[in-house]
Structure formats: structure tokens, C-alpha cells
Design an enzyme around this catalytic site. Structure first.
Site, short mmCIF file in Angstrom:
data_model
loop_
_atom_site.label_atom_id
_atom_site.label_comp_id
_atom_site.label_asym_id
_atom_site.label_seq_id
_atom_site.Cartn_x
_atom_site.Cartn_y
_atom_site.Cartn_z
N GLN A 65 0.82 -1.20 0.00
CA GLN A 65 0.00 0.00 0.00
C GLN A 65 0.87 1.26 0.00
O GLN A 65 0.59 2.22 -0.70
CB GLN A 65 -0.92 -0.01 1.23
CG GLN A 65 -2.01 1.03 1.20
CD GLN A 65 -2.92 0.84 0.02
OE1 GLN A 65 -3.04 -0.24 -0.54
NE2 GLN A 65 -3.54 1.92 -0.42
N HIS A 81 2.15 3.14 -3.21
CA HIS A 81 1.27 3.92 -4.11
C HIS A 81 1.73 5.37 -4.22
O HIS A 81 1.96 5.88 -5.30
CB HIS A 81 -0.19 3.87 -3.64
CG HIS A 81 -0.93 2.69 -4.18
ND1 HIS A 81 -1.12 2.49 -5.52
CD2 HIS A 81 -1.54 1.65 -3.56
CE1 HIS A 81 -1.80 1.38 -5.71
NE2 HIS A 81 -2.06 0.84 -4.53
N GLU A 120 -9.91 1.81 3.64
CA GLU A 120 -10.23 1.35 2.29
C GLU A 120 -10.04 -0.17 2.21
O GLU A 120 -10.92 -0.88 1.75
CB GLU A 120 -9.30 2.08 1.32
CG GLU A 120 -9.58 1.79 -0.13
CD GLU A 120 -8.50 2.38 -1.04
OE1 GLU A 120 -7.49 2.90 -0.52
OE2 GLU A 120 -8.67 2.28 -2.27
N HIS A 121 -8.86 -0.64 2.65
CA HIS A 121 -8.57 -2.09 2.66
C HIS A 121 -8.36 -2.52 4.10
O HIS A 121 -7.57 -1.91 4.82
CB HIS A 121 -7.27 -2.39 1.91
CG HIS A 121 -7.21 -1.85 0.52
ND1 HIS A 121 -6.65 -0.62 0.23
CD2 HIS A 121 -7.66 -2.36 -0.66
CE1 HIS A 121 -6.74 -0.41 -1.08
NE2 HIS A 121 -7.35 -1.43 -1.64
N ASP A 156 -6.80 -6.21 -5.62
CA ASP A 156 -6.51 -5.16 -6.60
C ASP A 156 -6.60 -5.68 -8.03
O ASP A 156 -7.01 -4.95 -8.94
CB ASP A 156 -5.08 -4.63 -6.40
CG ASP A 156 -4.99 -3.68 -5.23
OD1 ASP A 156 -6.04 -3.27 -4.73
OD2 ASP A 156 -3.85 -3.35 -4.83
N HIS A 212 -52.31 20.64 -4.87
CA HIS A 212 -52.12 19.20 -4.70
C HIS A 212 -53.44 18.57 -4.24
O HIS A 212 -53.86 17.53 -4.75
CB HIS A 212 -51.03 18.91 -3.64
CG HIS A 212 -49.63 19.07 -4.15
ND1 HIS A 212 -49.13 20.26 -4.60
CD2 HIS A 212 -48.61 18.17 -4.27
CE1 HIS A 212 -47.86 20.10 -4.97
NE2 HIS A 212 -47.53 18.84 -4.78
#
Lengths: 428, 428
Positions: free
Chosen positions: B254, B257, B322-323, B356, B415
Site C-alpha cells: 500500500q 502507491h 479502504e482495505h 486489486d 395538490h
């Protein structure tokens, strides 16, 4: 009400495509409000309430005493109607509930999708003089069915510092006790970032004016929002079987919302067009909100004469209307021609107000053509999903070369390492 | 890699909550780009491509010849891997398909929900030097399964005016032929508003840099977007059964990245913490993207020692990662403790890169804590729903008093009129 051809409609529609990415003046006010609420928290909320709602509050939260007082101001007929609507809304939204699922295969692979309710949701309800109990039902019930534990409401106070009793009683009827007397962009900012009194929420939903809509756009990303609501619209497709008085009444029910609302009738019959036009004129005269209606109909009301059924539905899809009524013979058969619509009302006895208040489906619908890509508010708006992945040692081993190949192609060698370290050191 | 206690983690986390509502400098550049693309269309796209990608293009669209050339540059092992991944991604996303439903009752009431695919979707794929074939699969396949007819890709060109061959071949393998050589905010603007060459789409999805993310925030509302992606994160919960070398490798995958990525290990064991730390140091030395990794680990990498299992999952839920990898004994039993996570990886043989590239669930996941309210990209992102309402004459009649009561309470008398005109003139 102007009668035009479908060609004229397309020309008008293209001319008026005036999308605003930035609205500088509104933005600078809204951003200043957000900044102040983030800095001064409750103090800023009291200040803005004094400025915009013209009332000096002692506390932001509605008290138990105020709930009791409201009960005494509301008639039992109203409570009965709210409870019937509540049951219908619950029943429809129950059908939207999604379940966690898991798929396991013989290779030692388990995949799935976990569905979890959001924790905290804030509902904005417009206020001041008007009361919108139906918005409370439509925004709160799907969140409750999703399983959201903390649901709070925020709504601007009246000038006497109170909240409309119909709003309070409706909230009470569905078990919501946390109601803040905060309106406008300051309410959105408080829900998005939190203050001493207001807890930060995960999602903000509910209708509001331009300040509220713009504030929602700004906080979007830091917090989830339902949608950015624009002017509301109705489109009625009518043939000779549609009573012109019904068609006109339905167009007018949308037009009374505000001057930017739009009411469009599409028909293949010149005769129907003329009759609807006459009925619109006649009925408008007798309606309370005549001034708003006249202005809305003049600016945005149209009766479009289409060449044939296909052309009529091309017009519908070009509009991508929030509300679509099919007042034609065998309406169900034409459903396949609809590409975009927030809600579809079939037949002569399914007018839009039935959906606004009572039938069960949500009345928070995508406006201004966003039905091209957006859905009615639903239970799905109050849950989030998490993917689940479990591979056995063998399953990973047999996939390892493919994964490292792809990771290396993308130049992500530490990704490849995470796989190869396992391959090279099994049972490490 | 710093080892801290859960108390220290909470203090750090609160200090660093630096949410930016407005990013003035970035916004003014992005808004200028959007404005120019809306005004000058293709001409603006050529200008910005020359300025930002340093290449003067003849045409924006990838030619058939370029697809053929790309085929010759790509090895068969890659194509095989892509096709295996494709099958897995298809299989998982098939399970997400939703169907139209209708409920009819004996009172002459029909209610339902129509599911319709979006018409046009634009996928942004980052480009330049790097290639992200996996992003193509993950963004295009759910749209295809949803039934979207027009799917286009836009990606910035290399300095030689070409698109990376792996990207072209992957697109080709899943049947996407419309690829624009446009990157950055200008690509987002083109997809949102249309130009001579680029058709306006209904939704823009796919990862991108800060310009792309900010442009997506600005066009949101005029067009749908998937999410505004922020820095990526992984959280690994590890006990004594987790091989420290595996844990370290996954954290580093990770961290590679970018420098803002964050890798956090949570454990109740000081011994595990020490071993993971040592492995992180050791493995970092051997990795290609060492410089990025070191910077990311130093800034955002943490090993958190929790007091007990509950405390460990409180840390996880505070991150809303996220993960999330559970490298603990009987991981499935702890699933109920997870409130927020984009994707959950169970056991020692389910590392994040498996998700991934290969397993099937989407790799486009909510980042930066937005797993509190957002979901992985899925088939549900490429459809919209329309409610269906049909009442018989009798059904409407019996509900009419309740509906008019509610409409009148809200002051919306037109209405109420739409209902009462039917009651008073049945079979008009």
C-alpha cells in the site's frame, strides 16, 4: 399555457441549457457560513439563526416540553393520515432492503458483500412558516428501515423560536426526538463537521433552498449527501382517454411549488392539447397559489404536440422528468419506452400528489433532468457495502503468477512482492 | 515504522483531522479549465494537451491502427492474466445485478421499482508513463454488466502522443473502442459537458490525480460521479498467527502507491509489533519504490498496540479503512465487529493485491475514511431506479381524504385539488 410542437420543444430545450458550474456570489456566502460554523461552532449557529431566522434562541435543541405543546395543537385527523402514510411508506421501502451475501466455491475461495447501515444521518427539513411533515416521513423511514441508529432532524425555527407543531408531532410519531432549530447552510455545516451541540453525521439528506443545496455540494466528499435538488418538474403524457380536467389539475399541482417548477403535457392530439389548455386556465383562477402558478406556467409550462407515440416518449426522455404520469390507454405497455424518470404514475387515478404523500414510494426524486443518472431516495441510500475476500493457500498459489504479472505490468513491485513472499515462504 | 498505543493513535487522529472544504488555488485552475473546455470545446482540449501532456495531437481519438500496433507490443502472458481477471470480475459483479420488481395487491394497487442502466458512461484512466489495465477492468465491467450501451475511456497520452499498449489491449479485450487521448480536468469537463468529438456522458468514473478529483467535485450534480478519491489506505489486524513477513509485505504494497498513502497495523501483541517493524525495515531495502515507501511509512505508517480485541476494532472503525486485512485466528468470527471498511480480506492468504487485480470484487473503494458512508464501485453505480405507482379508481377514492388532509396541512392546495377533482368528478 403555450402549445408547441415537439420540434419547437427541442429548440427551446437546447437554448435553455444553462448549466452553472459555479455560482460565485452564492458560493462566497455559503463558504463563509461553513467557515464560521467550523470555527465558532454553536456560537456561529446562534448568530446565523438571529440573522437569517430573526430569532434569538436559548438552545438549539427542541425540548420535551415543546413536543408536548405541539401535541395539543394538532388534530387527530392529521395524526391518522400521517400514520396511514407511514405504514404505506414502510411497506414499500421494506422491499428495498438488501442482504449481505457470500459465495463459497470448492477451490477454497469465499467472496461476498457485507451490507451495513450508516451510523449517523442528518435530515434537513425546510421550515419557517411552512410545514413539511411528508418530508420527514420520506427521509426518515428509509433510514430507519436500513437500520441507521442515530437519525437527527434540523429545521429552521419560526420567528417565535418554535418549530411547526405538525413537524414535531410527525417526528414524534416515528420516534425522532433529536430536532435542532437550525436552518440554511449553517445547518448543513453543523451536520457535516459537528459543533458542541450537533454531532457530525455520515450523511445529510433532505430538501432545502439554494443555500442548503449549495452547502451540500460544498461538504460533499467530507460527508455523503442525497442529491443536489433543483427545480421540480412533472410531465404528463395524455391521450383522448385522459380527462382534461385531471391532466390540468396535476400540471397545476406541480406548478404551485414555485415559479421555477415546470409542468409539461405531451400529447399526440391537438384536441387534447386545446382542452387541457382551457382547463388549466379555468382551474388556475380558483386556486389559492394562483400567482405562483401563473408565473410558473407562463415561464415553464408547455403542452407539446408530438408526431406519434415514439416522438412523445423521445420528448419525455429528453426531459427525464422527476414525475412522469402516463394518462394513456394501456399505460403499462409503454413502460419500456421510458428511459429516464424519477417516478412513473400509471393511469388516470394515480396523480402525482398520491405519490407525494401516500402511496409509499419516496417523494424525494431526482430533479432537473438528473433522472438520467439518479434514483429516488431509498433504503439503499442509508447503507454501505464492503467486499469480502478470502482465498485459501492453494487458491492463492494457483493465482499467484497471474497476479504478479499484472502488478509488475503496472510497475507496482511491492504489490507483486506481497504475493511472491507467500509463494516463496508457504506456512511462514 | 512507529509503534504507538491506541490512546496515542486517537490523539494523532484527532489532531490531523484537517478537512479542506475549499482548495482555492487548485479550484481556480480547475474552474478555468472547465470554463475554457465549455467555451472552446475541442480547441481547448488540444491546447491543454499540448500544455500539460507536452504533445501536439492531430486527433483526440485513438485510431484502429493504434489498437493494432498495441497488440504487437504486448505479451501473451499478460493477455492471459487479464482474461482470467476479467472472468473473476465478471462473475462477482453478476451477483450485484438488480431486477425491476412489482407488487400488486387485491385493492387495485400496483407499486414497484424499475431498474434501468445509465445510457452513457465515461471512464477516466490515469496515464502518462504508467499503465493501469486493472483500472479499466474494474471500471468498465460493472458498467457492462449493468447494461450501459455507451462506455468510453479517456486517458492522457504519453509524450509521443501514444497510449500505453497494455491499456489499449485491455480495453480491446473487453470491447471498448472509443478511447480519447485527454487527461486531467479537461477530460472531466469534456465528458461532463461534451465537445465536437466527445459526447456528454451521464456518469464519470475512475481514479485520477488532484486535478481530476477536484474537477469531478465541480461537475458533480450536472453529471454523476463515482466518488472523490483521496489517498489510499490499508489496515492489517494481526495476531500471533500472522506471519510478520506477510504483514509487512502487505503494508508495503500500500505504501508504494504514493507518499500520502497510509499503512497501519493493529495488534494486541508487542511481540508481533516488533517483528512486523523489523520485517518492514528489511523488506523496504529490497523494493524498487523504496523512496516513496520510506516517505509514506515515516509519515503515515503506524503499528498500533491495542489493549484487547474490542479496542483493536475500535481503532479499525476509527480509520474506516479502504482495505482491511484480518490476519487473525478465525477471522470470520470478527466480521461483526467491523463497522466501516471498503474491502475486507480474511486470513493469511488474502493479501490486498489479490483484490486489486484478480479475485473479482472491485478495487475502486472508498478512501480516506469515506467507507463510513460509501461503497465499492459496483453494478449499482451504473443503474438508476424509477418508482412505479398505479392506483385504481377505488383505491384512490378510499385514500383521498387522507391525501387532501396532508396536502392542505402543507398549504399545497393545488395538490389537494388534483385529488378532489377526481373524487368530485369520477369517470370524468
Amino acid at each position: 399555457m403555450k402549445i408547441i410542437t415537439s420540434e419547437q420543444f427541442y429548440t427551446e430545450k437546447n437554448d435553455s441549457s444553462d448549466i452553472q458550474t459555479s455560482e460565485e456570489q452564492l458560493d462566497s456566502s455559503v463558504l463563509e457560513i461553513i467557515k464560521q460554523v467550523r470555527a465558532d461552532k454553536d456560537a456561529a449557529l446562534f448568530r446565523y439563526t438571529e440573522k437569517f431566522d430573526q430569532v434569538e434562541l436559548d438552545q438549539l435543541l427542541v425540548s420535551e416540553q415543546e413536543f408536548i405543546e405541539a401535541r395539543n395543537l394538532v388534530d387527530s385527523e392529521f395524526i391518522e393520515a400521517i400514520n396511514d402514510a407511514k405504514e404505506n411508506i414502510r411497506e414499500f421501502h421494506q422491499a428495498q432492503k438488501e442482504q449481505t451475501w457470500l459465495i463459497e466455491n470448492e477451490k477454497g475461495i469465499l467472496l461476498g458483500q457485507k451490507v451495513t447501515p450508516l451510523e449517523k444521518v442528518g435530515v434537513y427539513i425546510p421550515g419557517g412558516k411552512a410545514a413539511y411533515p411528508s418530508s420527514i416521513l420520506m427521509n426518515v423511514i428509509p433510514a430507519q428501515i436500513a437500520g441507521v441508529k442515530e437519525i437527527v432532524i434540523t429545521t429552521p425555527p419560526q420567528k417565535d423560536g418554535k418549530i411547526n407543531p405538525y413537524v414535531l408531532v410527525t417526528a414524534d410519531e416515528i420516534g425522532i426526538k433529536t430536532i435542532y432549530k437550525i436552518g440554511g447552510a449553517q445547518a448543513v455545516a453543523a451536520l457535516a463537521y459537528g459543533t458542541e451541540t450537533v454531532d457530525k453525521v455520515d450523511k445529510i439528506v433532505g430538501p432545502g433552498n439554494a443555500f442548503v443545496a449549495r452547502a451540500k455540494k460544498w461538504v460533499y466528499g467530507d460527508v455523503a449527501i442525497d442529491m443536489i435538488a433543483g427545480p421540480s418538474e412533472i410531465c404528463v403524457v395524455a391521450d383522448e382517454t385522459a380527462p382534461p380536467s385531471y391532466v390540468a389539475a396535476d400540471l397545476l399541482s406541480q406548478a404551485e411549488h414555485d415559479e421555477s417548477a415546470s409542468a409539461i403535457c405531451v400529447t399526440t392530439s391537438k384536441e387534447v392539447a386545446d382542452k387541457v389548455k382551457a382547463e388549466v386556465q379555468k382551474q388556475t383562477e380558483q386556486l389559492e397559489r394562483k400567482a405562483i402558478i401563473q408565473s410558473s406556467i407562463e415561464q415553464n409550462g408547455r403542452i407539446v404536440i408530438a408526431k406519434n407515440k415514439e416522438d412523445a416518449f423521445d420528448v419525455v426522455n429528453k426531459i427525464a422528468p422527476e414525475h412522469l404520469q402516463l394518462m394513456i390507454q394501456n399505460p403499462t405497455e409503454s413502460m419500456q419506452l421510458i428511459k429516464h424518470a424519477g417516478a412513473i404514475f400509471l393511469g388516470n387515478y394515480s396523480p402525482e400528489p398520491l405519490g407525494d404523500y401516500f402511496a409509499g414510494p419516496n417523494h424525494t426524486l431526482p430533479t432537473s433532468g438528473t433522472a438520467r443518472f439518479a434514483s429516488p431516495l431509498g433504503v439503499y441510500d442509508f447503507v454501505k457495502k464492503s467486499s469480502i475476500i478470502q482465498y485459501s493457500e492453494d487458491a492463492l498459489l494457483s493465482a499467484s503468477d497471474k497476479i504478479t504479472k499484472l502488478a509488475n505490468t503496472e510497475g507496482l513491485t511491492a504489490h507483486a512482492n506481497s504475493i511472491s513472499i507467500r509463494k516463496d515462504n508457504l506456512h511462514a
